[in-house]
Motif scaffolding. Structure first.
Motif, PDB file in Angstrom:
ATOM      1  N   GLY A 183      -2.208   5.680   4.081  1.00 56.17           N
ATOM      2  CA  GLY A 183      -1.197   6.664   3.998  1.00 56.17           C
ATOM      3  C   GLY A 183      -1.095   7.336   5.228  1.00 56.17           C
ATOM      4  O   GLY A 183      -1.197   6.648   6.542  1.00 56.17           O
ATOM      5  N   ALA A 184      -0.954   8.552   5.121  1.00 56.38           N
ATOM      6  CA  ALA A 184      -0.745   9.499   6.323  1.00 56.38           C
ATOM      7  C   ALA A 184      -2.214  10.055   6.758  1.00 56.38           C
ATOM      8  O   ALA A 184      -1.997  11.310   7.319  1.00 56.38           O
ATOM      9  CB  ALA A 184       0.332  10.509   5.980  1.00 56.38           C
ATOM     10  N   GLN A 185      -3.144   9.655   6.584  1.00 56.52           N
ATOM     11  CA  GLN A 185      -4.361  10.308   6.700  1.00 56.52           C
ATOM     12  C   GLN A 185      -4.430  10.954   8.069  1.00 56.52           C
ATOM     13  O   GLN A 185      -5.076  11.978   8.434  1.00 56.52           O
ATOM     14  CB  GLN A 185      -5.510   9.404   6.486  1.00 56.52           C
ATOM     15  N   GLY A 240       0.880  -1.250   0.078  1.00 59.93           N
ATOM     16  CA  GLY A 240       0.082  -0.030  -0.027  1.00 59.93           C
ATOM     17  C   GLY A 240       0.641   1.267  -0.061  1.00 59.93           C
ATOM     18  O   GLY A 240       2.075   1.427   0.019  1.00 59.93           O
ATOM     19  N   LEU A 241       0.228   2.593   0.016  1.00 58.71           N
ATOM     20  CA  LEU A 241       0.434   3.833   0.142  1.00 58.71           C
ATOM     21  C   LEU A 241       1.655   4.070   0.925  1.00 58.71           C
ATOM     22  O   LEU A 241       2.640   4.731   0.927  1.00 58.71           O
ATOM     23  CB  LEU A 241      -0.564   4.771   0.052  1.00 58.71           C
ATOM     24  N   SER A 242       1.309   3.302   1.979  1.00 60.69           N
ATOM     25  CA  SER A 242       2.407   3.577   3.372  1.00 60.69           C
ATOM     26  C   SER A 242       3.543   2.965   3.016  1.00 60.69           C
ATOM     27  O   SER A 242       4.609   3.822   3.651  1.00 60.69           O
ATOM     28  CB  SER A 242       1.759   2.888   4.598  1.00 60.69           C
ATOM     29  N   LEU A 261       9.142   4.731   2.740  1.00 62.10           N
ATOM     30  CA  LEU A 261      10.570   5.051   1.764  1.00 62.10           C
ATOM     31  C   LEU A 261      10.947   6.337   1.599  1.00 62.10           C
ATOM     32  O   LEU A 261      11.956   6.954   1.739  1.00 62.10           O
ATOM     33  CB  LEU A 261      10.403   4.324   0.418  1.00 62.10           C
ATOM     34  N   ALA A 262      10.043   7.366   1.257  1.00 61.94           N
ATOM     35  CA  ALA A 262      10.178   8.921   1.095  1.00 61.94           C
ATOM     36  C   ALA A 262      10.687   9.431   2.567  1.00 61.94           C
ATOM     37  O   ALA A 262      11.670  10.367   2.486  1.00 61.94           O
ATOM     38  CB  ALA A 262       8.897   9.300   0.675  1.00 61.94           C
ATOM     39  N   LEU A 319       5.875   8.909  10.024  1.00 56.18           N
ATOM     40  CA  LEU A 319       5.675   8.024   8.731  1.00 56.18           C
ATOM     41  C   LEU A 319       6.414   7.028   8.413  1.00 56.18           C
ATOM     42  O   LEU A 319       5.901   6.142   7.763  1.00 56.18           O
ATOM     43  CB  LEU A 319       6.334   9.072   7.798  1.00 56.18           C
ATOM     44  N   LEU A 320       7.623   6.744   9.144  1.00 53.96           N
ATOM     45  CA  LEU A 320       8.326   5.518   9.191  1.00 53.96           C
ATOM     46  C   LEU A 320       7.545   4.325   9.759  1.00 53.96           C
ATOM     47  O   LEU A 320       7.935   3.175   9.712  1.00 53.96           O
ATOM     48  CB  LEU A 320       9.731   5.693   9.664  1.00 53.96           C
ATOM     49  N   THR A 321       6.469   4.434  10.379  1.00 50.89           N
ATOM     50  CA  THR A 321       5.675   3.359  11.138  1.00 50.89           C
ATOM     51  C   THR A 321       4.437   3.088  10.433  1.00 50.89           C
ATOM     52  O   THR A 321       3.667   2.221  11.088  1.00 50.89           O
ATOM     53  CB  THR A 321       5.645   3.759  12.699  1.00 50.89           C
ATOM     54  N   LEU A 322       4.130   3.663   9.605  1.00 53.84           N
ATOM     55  CA  LEU A 322       2.923   3.669   8.790  1.00 53.84           C
ATOM     56  C   LEU A 322       2.523   2.232   7.971  1.00 53.84           C
ATOM     57  O   LEU A 322       3.599   1.710   7.910  1.00 53.84           O
ATOM     58  CB  LEU A 322       2.518   4.799   7.560  1.00 53.84           C
TER      59      LEU A 322
END
Length: 192
Positions: free
Chosen positions: A161-163, A80-82, A87-88, A153-156
């Motif tokens: 995603g980051a909702q 998924g997007l996470s 990675l980003a 973000l590293l734990t998503l």
């Protein structure tokens, strides 16, 4: 205050399952969908531009090369997007960046001027707030995440995603058409 050091991250690893395959190389208004999104980001003058990519996109890879993008392979896009956001975030952390401007590869109508507005809002917020795009009821990418959010973000996980991080974001208005994404062949026909 010195200029913020920002990574532009184009998320381009999706499998395009609802589209029926590689949608980022499909053409809309004479250009590949993913290339249009990358071109808007490349015009921003960010410190780094990186595309989080899947495999099998030789035409898009060539366009990304022309635009000066580095690539990070997403070995598990099915997560998924996470996975792409993680990675980003790692890419930005490795460069000691102040923020990550996240754009989705399937949003071909986003304009460089809108991305500039997001970066300016980030500076005005003291570089501590999440900045997100708003159009009508939509609140989401393109969005800029400050360094203080990188650990989260590293734990998503999953495709949400980051909702959760966007809930309290400072919003930058855009027209609904500018934030339209191409998920299906019908979207391509309707917006092409």
């Amino acid at each position: 205050m010195a200029d913020a050091r920002i990574v532009g991250a184009l998320l381009a690893a999706g499998r395009g399952s609802r589209f029926g395959g590689n949608k980022l190389e499909a053409r809309i208004k004479g250009q590949m969908i993913g290339e249009s999104a990358a071109q808007a980001m490349a015009g921003c003058g960010l410190d780094w531009n990186v595309a989080i990519c899947g495999t099998g996109m030789a035409k898009l890879d060539a366009a990304l090369d022309r635009l000066g993008f580095r690539r990070v392979a997403n070995p598990a896009p099915e997560q998924g997007l996470s996975q792409s956001l993680r990675l980003a975030a790692q890419y930005a952390l490795d460069r000691d960046a102040d923020g990550i401007l996240v754009c989705l590869g399937d949003m071909p109508f986003v304009e460089t001027s809108h991305l500039h507005q997001i970066v300016h809002a980030f500076d005005r917020s003291g570089r501590g707030s999440v900045i997100a795009s708003r159009a009508e009821s939509y609140l989401g990418p393109p969005a800029l995440f400050p360094r203080s959010t990188f650990a989260r973000l590293l734990t998503l996980s999953g495709d949400r995603g980051a909702q959760d991080l966007l809930r309290d974001a400072v919003s930058v208005n855009a027209s609904a058409g500018a934030l339209a994404d191409i998920d299906t062949q019908d979207d391509l026909v309707a917006r092409g």
